[in-house]
Design an enzyme around this catalytic site. Structure first.
Site, mmCIF file in Angstrom:
data_model
loop_
_atom_site.group_PDB
_atom_site.id
_atom_site.type_symbol
_atom_site.label_atom_id
_atom_site.label_comp_id
_atom_site.label_asym_id
_atom_site.label_seq_id
_atom_site.Cartn_x
_atom_site.Cartn_y
_atom_site.Cartn_z
ATOM 1 N N LYS A 114 -15.644 -108.233 20.983
ATOM 2 C CA LYS A 114 -15.683 -109.625 20.482
ATOM 3 C C LYS A 114 -15.959 -110.605 21.621
ATOM 4 C CE LYS A 114 -11.630 -110.018 18.345
ATOM 5 N NZ LYS A 114 -10.603 -110.576 17.435
ATOM 6 N N LYS A 159 -14.071 -111.304 23.992
ATOM 7 C CA LYS A 159 -12.836 -112.053 24.290
ATOM 8 C C LYS A 159 -12.051 -111.250 25.313
ATOM 9 C CE LYS A 159 -11.345 -114.876 20.418
ATOM 10 N NZ LYS A 159 -10.266 -115.161 19.478
#
Ligand code: C2G
Length: 130
Positions: free
Chosen positions: A44, A46
């Site tokens: 993601k 992240k």
């Protein structure tokens, strides 16, 4: 027993997350949080401050959360919903429409995001204030 399921990274847990969890739990009797693994966070794009285990421990301390399980990929939602017999799938409305394909399995609800708070904002403000 109405079972609710939601997904996320929940890094540096803040009141926006808790607002979501509180409202999600209020839709049923049992709330399952499918928490992004450290590996899935990379997918993601992240990087979380806390590890999966730390984020899991913090979530398990939240009164609205009944079960925390790992999220490894984008594709596991249908299987999770069936395995955990979820009646309602809930996400913040930044995801509006993105998970409507699950509506043959369960109710899909998008809740308004809490304004002016995010993990990245906390990181920036805390780091900048150092
Ligand atoms: N959220 C919110 N208000 C905020 C911040 C977050 O309501 N101010 C909600 C998000 O909409 C999401 C949940 O809190 O439903 C968790 O947010 P994140 O940890 O940022 O989750 P995300 O990275 O969007 O991961 O497969 C789905 C993904 O795992 C979702």
């Amino acid at each position: 027993m109405k079972r609710v399921i939601t997904y996320g990274t929940f890094d540096i847990l803040h009141y926006g997350h808790v607002n979501l969890l509180r409202r999600a739990k209020a839709l049923g009797d049992y709330l399952i949080v499918v928490l992004s693994s450290d590996e899935f966070n990379k997918i993601k794009n992240k990087t979380s401050y806390y590890t999966y285990e730390q984020r899991k421990m913090i979530l398990e301390a939240c009164r609205y959360v009944d079960l925390v399980i790992p999220e490894y990929n984008w594709e596991q939602k249908r299987e999770d919903i069936q395995k955990y017999q979820a009646d309602i799938f809930v996400m913040g409305d930044d995801w509006k429409g993105k998970f409507d394909f699950l509506s043959d399995l369960c109710e899909v609800i998008y809740l308004p995001r809490t304004p002016d708070i995010s993990t990245s904002k906390v990181k920036e403000e805390v780091i900048c204030k150092k």
